[in-house]
Design a protein around this motif. Structure first.
Motif, PDB file in Angstrom:
ATOM      1  N   PRO A  61      -5.536 -56.690 -11.830  1.00 29.93           N
ATOM      2  CA  PRO A  61      -6.043 -57.334 -13.418  1.00 29.93           C
ATOM      3  C   PRO A  61      -5.564 -56.263 -14.339  1.00 29.93           C
ATOM      4  CG  PRO A  61      -7.904 -57.368 -11.684  1.00 29.93           C
ATOM      5  CD  PRO A  61      -6.656 -56.729 -11.058  1.00 29.93           C
ATOM      6  N   TRP A  62      -5.494 -54.870 -14.185  1.00 28.71           N
ATOM      7  CA  TRP A  62      -4.846 -54.034 -15.163  1.00 28.71           C
ATOM      8  C   TRP A  62      -3.451 -54.281 -15.456  1.00 28.71           C
ATOM      9  CZ3 TRP A  62      -7.337 -51.947 -19.339  1.00 28.71           C
ATOM     10  CH2 TRP A  62      -8.605 -51.554 -19.141  1.00 28.71           C
ATOM     11  N   ASN A  63      -2.706 -54.321 -14.066  1.00 32.48           N
ATOM     12  CA  ASN A  63      -1.338 -54.377 -14.202  1.00 32.48           C
ATOM     13  C   ASN A  63      -0.887 -55.633 -14.997  1.00 32.48           C
ATOM     14  OD1 ASN A  63      -0.560 -52.206 -13.066  1.00 32.48           O
ATOM     15  ND2 ASN A  63       0.108 -53.224 -11.256  1.00 32.48           N
ATOM     16  N   ASP A  64      -1.736 -56.856 -14.780  1.00 29.42           N
ATOM     17  CA  ASP A  64      -1.419 -57.951 -15.451  1.00 29.42           C
ATOM     18  C   ASP A  64      -1.548 -57.939 -16.965  1.00 29.42           C
ATOM     19  OD1 ASP A  64      -0.679 -60.708 -14.500  1.00 29.42           O
ATOM     20  OD2 ASP A  64      -2.541 -61.516 -15.491  1.00 29.42           O
ATOM     21  N   ARG A  65      -2.370 -56.877 -17.428  1.00 31.40           N
ATOM     22  CA  ARG A  65      -2.292 -57.065 -18.839  1.00 31.40           C
ATOM     23  C   ARG A  65      -1.549 -55.657 -19.396  1.00 31.40           C
ATOM     24  NH1 ARG A  65      -7.451 -58.773 -20.201  1.00 31.40           N
ATOM     25  NH2 ARG A  65      -6.983 -58.140 -22.380  1.00 31.40           N
ATOM     26  N   VAL A  66      -0.591 -55.017 -18.636  1.00 29.74           N
ATOM     27  CA  VAL A  66       0.030 -53.906 -19.048  1.00 29.74           C
ATOM     28  C   VAL A  66       0.971 -54.093 -20.288  1.00 29.74           C
ATOM     29  CG1 VAL A  66       2.251 -54.374 -17.655  1.00 29.74           C
ATOM     30  CG2 VAL A  66       1.523 -52.165 -18.115  1.00 29.74           C
ATOM     31  N   ASP A  67       1.327 -55.291 -20.734  1.00 25.62           N
ATOM     32  CA  ASP A  67       2.112 -55.653 -21.947  1.00 25.62           C
ATOM     33  C   ASP A  67       1.217 -54.920 -23.155  1.00 25.62           C
ATOM     34  OD1 ASP A  67       0.770 -58.104 -21.045  1.00 25.62           O
ATOM     35  OD2 ASP A  67       1.168 -58.457 -23.086  1.00 25.62           O
ATOM     36  N   SER A  68      -0.062 -55.193 -23.041  1.00 24.40           N
ATOM     37  CA  SER A  68      -1.150 -54.786 -24.119  1.00 24.40           C
ATOM     38  C   SER A  68      -1.296 -53.334 -24.127  1.00 24.40           C
ATOM     39  CB  SER A  68      -2.380 -55.777 -24.079  1.00 24.40           C
ATOM     40  OG  SER A  68      -3.070 -54.991 -22.755  1.00 24.40           O
ATOM     41  N   SER A  69      -0.658 -52.539 -23.035  1.00 19.00           N
ATOM     42  CA  SER A  69      -0.846 -51.027 -23.106  1.00 19.00           C
ATOM     43  C   SER A  69       0.523 -50.548 -23.538  1.00 19.00           C
ATOM     44  CB  SER A  69      -1.324 -50.789 -21.863  1.00 19.00           C
ATOM     45  OG  SER A  69      -2.447 -51.237 -21.424  1.00 19.00           O
ATOM     46  N   LEU A  70       1.620 -51.013 -23.675  1.00 18.10           N
ATOM     47  CA  LEU A  70       2.770 -50.639 -24.175  1.00 18.10           C
ATOM     48  C   LEU A  70       3.278 -51.110 -25.520  1.00 18.10           C
ATOM     49  CD1 LEU A  70       4.463 -51.244 -20.419  1.00 18.10           C
ATOM     50  CD2 LEU A  70       3.818 -48.873 -21.503  1.00 18.10           C
ATOM     51  N   VAL A  71       4.215 -50.408 -25.929  1.00 19.50           N
ATOM     52  CA  VAL A  71       4.977 -50.706 -27.455  1.00 19.50           C
ATOM     53  C   VAL A  71       6.144 -51.536 -27.299  1.00 19.50           C
ATOM     54  CG1 VAL A  71       5.569 -49.848 -29.476  1.00 19.50           C
ATOM     55  CG2 VAL A  71       3.888 -48.356 -28.228  1.00 19.50           C
ATOM     56  N   ASP A 122       9.438 -55.357 -16.056  1.00 18.38           N
ATOM     57  CA  ASP A 122      10.996 -55.617 -15.666  1.00 18.38           C
ATOM     58  C   ASP A 122      11.434 -54.189 -15.434  1.00 18.38           C
ATOM     59  OD1 ASP A 122      10.749 -58.215 -15.969  1.00 18.38           O
ATOM     60  OD2 ASP A 122      12.120 -58.330 -17.924  1.00 18.38           O
ATOM     61  N   ALA A 123      10.816 -52.868 -15.735  1.00 18.22           N
ATOM     62  CA  ALA A 123      11.344 -51.867 -15.760  1.00 18.22           C
ATOM     63  C   ALA A 123      10.831 -51.042 -14.819  1.00 18.22           C
ATOM     64  CB  ALA A 123      10.805 -50.836 -17.022  1.00 18.22           C
ATOM     65  N   PHE A 124      10.158 -51.864 -13.790  1.00 13.32           N
ATOM     66  CA  PHE A 124       9.595 -51.440 -12.578  1.00 13.32           C
ATOM     67  C   PHE A 124       9.794 -52.634 -11.607  1.00 13.32           C
ATOM     68  CE2 PHE A 124       6.900 -49.963 -16.030  1.00 13.32           C
ATOM     69  CZ  PHE A 124       7.323 -48.470 -15.893  1.00 13.32           C
ATOM     70  N   PRO A 125      10.859 -52.964 -10.814  1.00 17.02           N
ATOM     71  CA  PRO A 125      11.219 -54.045  -9.975  1.00 17.02           C
ATOM     72  C   PRO A 125      10.302 -54.038  -8.696  1.00 17.02           C
ATOM     73  CG  PRO A 125      12.931 -52.346  -9.935  1.00 17.02           C
ATOM     74  CD  PRO A 125      12.066 -51.973 -10.926  1.00 17.02           C
ATOM     75  N   ASN A 126      10.026 -52.780  -8.028  1.00 18.06           N
ATOM     76  CA  ASN A 126       9.175 -52.857  -6.918  1.00 18.06           C
ATOM     77  C   ASN A 126       7.884 -53.342  -7.330  1.00 18.06           C
ATOM     78  OD1 ASN A 126      11.453 -51.995  -5.271  1.00 18.06           O
ATOM     79  ND2 ASN A 126      11.003 -50.107  -5.516  1.00 18.06           N
ATOM     80  N   VAL A 127       7.357 -52.789  -8.362  1.00 18.58           N
ATOM     81  CA  VAL A 127       5.964 -53.202  -8.956  1.00 18.58           C
ATOM     82  C   VAL A 127       5.935 -54.550  -9.236  1.00 18.58           C
ATOM     83  CG1 VAL A 127       4.161 -52.590 -10.452  1.00 18.58           C
ATOM     84  CG2 VAL A 127       5.732 -50.819  -9.674  1.00 18.58           C
ATOM     85  N   LYS A 128       6.978 -54.839  -9.902  1.00 16.50           N
ATOM     86  CA  LYS A 128       6.971 -56.371 -10.374  1.00 16.50           C
ATOM     87  C   LYS A 128       6.987 -57.248  -9.084  1.00 16.50           C
ATOM     88  CE  LYS A 128       9.900 -59.768 -12.950  1.00 16.50           C
ATOM     89  NZ  LYS A 128      10.789 -59.981 -14.053  1.00 16.50           N
ATOM     90  N   GLN A 160       1.582 -42.202 -19.753  1.00  9.63           N
ATOM     91  CA  GLN A 160       0.486 -42.226 -18.787  1.00  9.63           C
ATOM     92  C   GLN A 160       0.559 -43.423 -18.071  1.00  9.63           C
ATOM     93  OE1 GLN A 160      -0.917 -39.550 -17.394  1.00  9.63           O
ATOM     94  NE2 GLN A 160       0.372 -38.280 -18.777  1.00  9.63           N
ATOM     95  N   VAL A 161       0.801 -44.641 -18.910  1.00 11.03           N
ATOM     96  CA  VAL A 161       0.748 -45.868 -18.146  1.00 11.03           C
ATOM     97  C   VAL A 161       2.010 -46.010 -17.567  1.00 11.03           C
ATOM     98  CG1 VAL A 161       1.031 -48.299 -18.632  1.00 11.03           C
ATOM     99  CG2 VAL A 161      -0.518 -47.138 -20.011  1.00 11.03           C
ATOM    100  N   THR A 162       3.139 -45.536 -17.804  1.00 12.40           N
ATOM    101  CA  THR A 162       4.175 -45.619 -16.795  1.00 12.40           C
ATOM    102  C   THR A 162       4.182 -44.835 -15.711  1.00 12.40           C
ATOM    103  OG1 THR A 162       5.586 -44.186 -18.438  1.00 12.40           O
ATOM    104  CG2 THR A 162       5.837 -46.407 -18.816  1.00 12.40           C
TER     105      THR A 162
END
Length: 245
Positions: free
Chosen positions: A158-168, A177-183, A135-137
Motif C-alpha cells: 500500500p505505501w509503495n503504491d503511493r510512492v509518487d506522493s513521497s517524491l518530488v 521506473d527508477a527501480f525496475p526490480n521493485v516495479k 530515505q524513501v529511495t
C-alpha cells in the motif's frame, strides 16, 4: 466464523495492509469506514484510545486490537493455519517479523514524512525534503524473505503504491521506473485478485466520503490535474486560482 470488523479511514495506506491480508487469506470481514477528521472522536477512540486506524474487533476471540503491525501478526498467527503467507523455520520466521517492523519503522514513516514536507507543510524546507526523499529511495527493496509471497510483501504494497506522493516531480505512472526490480515485484503484487478487490472497496469508500483517489476532496483540484506532482507544479507556477486570493 463471524466477520472481523475493520475500522479504517479510506485514504491512508495503513488500513489497506490489513484488508489486503484478509482478502488474501479469505477471512470474512466488515468495514467500519470513518472520516479522517473523526479519528480522535467517539466511537473511534472507544476502540483505539490513540485515535488511529486501522483497528479490528474480532468477535471470534473477543479481541480488540490496533496498530497495523500487531494486527497483521495476530491475523497470521490466528488464521494462517496452513502457513500460506508465512514460514515456520526459525530464521525465516524472524526475518519476516524483521521486515514487517522495518515497514512500520522505515517505509511508512519516511514515505509519510516525505509527503508531508513536499505537499502539506506550510513552508518549503528544502533540507527536510531532500533528507526524506532520499530515505524513501533508500528503503525501496524487492523480494523480502524466502522464495514465496508472504505477509511481509503484502504489508509493503500500500505505501509503495503511493510512492509518487513521497517524491518530488515523479508522476504516478512513472513512480517506480527508477527501480525496475521493485516495479516488477509491485506489479505482480497489485495484479493479485485480493489487491484488486481491496482497491475496489477503497474506491467505493473514498467516493462515499467525496474524496479523490489521492485523498483530496472532490473539486479541490483544477480540472485536468490528477496527481500531487502536477498540482504542486501548478501551484508553484502561480497558476492555481485558489492561491491567488
Amino acid at each position: 466464523m463471524q466477520p472481523i470488523r475493520v475500522w479504517l479511514t479510506p485514504p491512508g495506506p495503513n488500513p489497506w495492509k490489513v484488508v489486503f491480508i484478509l482478502e488474501e487469506l479469505g477471512i470474512p470481514y466488515e468495514v467500519k469506514s470513518i472520516r479522517f477528521e473523526d479519528v480522535k472522536k467517539p466511537p473511534m477512540i472507544d476502540v483505539n484510545p490513540n485515535g488511529r486506524v486501522p483497528a479490528i474487533e474480532d468477535l471470534n476471540t473477543n479481541l480488540t486490537l490496533w496498530e497495523s503491525g500487531a494486527i497483521i501478526t495476530y491475523l497470521i498467527e490466528q488464521y494462517d493455519t496452513k502457513h500460506t503467507l508465512t514460514y515456520t523455520s526459525l530464521a525465516d520466521k524472524h526475518h519476516l517479523n524483521q521486515w514487517l517492523h522495518f515497514q512500520m519503522s522505515g517505509q511508512g514513516p519516511y514515505y509519510g514524512t516525505s509527503g508531508w514536507f513536499i505537499y502539506l507543510h506550510p513552508e518549503k524546507v528544502p533540507s527536510a525534503i531532500d533528507r526524506y526523499t532520499k530515505q524513501v529511495t533508500r528503503v525501496l527493496g524487492e523480494w523480502l524473505v524466502g522464495d514465496k509471497m508472504t505477509y511481509a510483501d503484502l504489508a509493503w504494497v500500500p505505501w509503495n503504491d503511493r510512492v509518487d506522493s513521497s517524491l518530488v516531480g515523479v508522476p504516478e505512472h512513472e513512480k517506480l521506473d527508477a527501480f525496475p526490480n521493485v516495479k516488477a515485484w509491485h506489479e505482480r503484487m497489485t495484479s493479485r485478485a485480493s489487491w484488486q478487490r481491496s482497491m475496489v472497496l477503497r474506491a467505493k469508500l473514498m467516493d462515499e466520503q467525496g474524496l479523490l483517489p489521492n485523498g483530496m476532496p472532490k473539486g479541490a483540484m483544477p480540472e485536468g490535474i490528477e496527481s500531487y506532482s502536477d498540482y504542486v507544479a501548478q501551484v508553484n507556477a502561480g497558476e492555481n486560482p485558489v492561491f491567488e486570493q
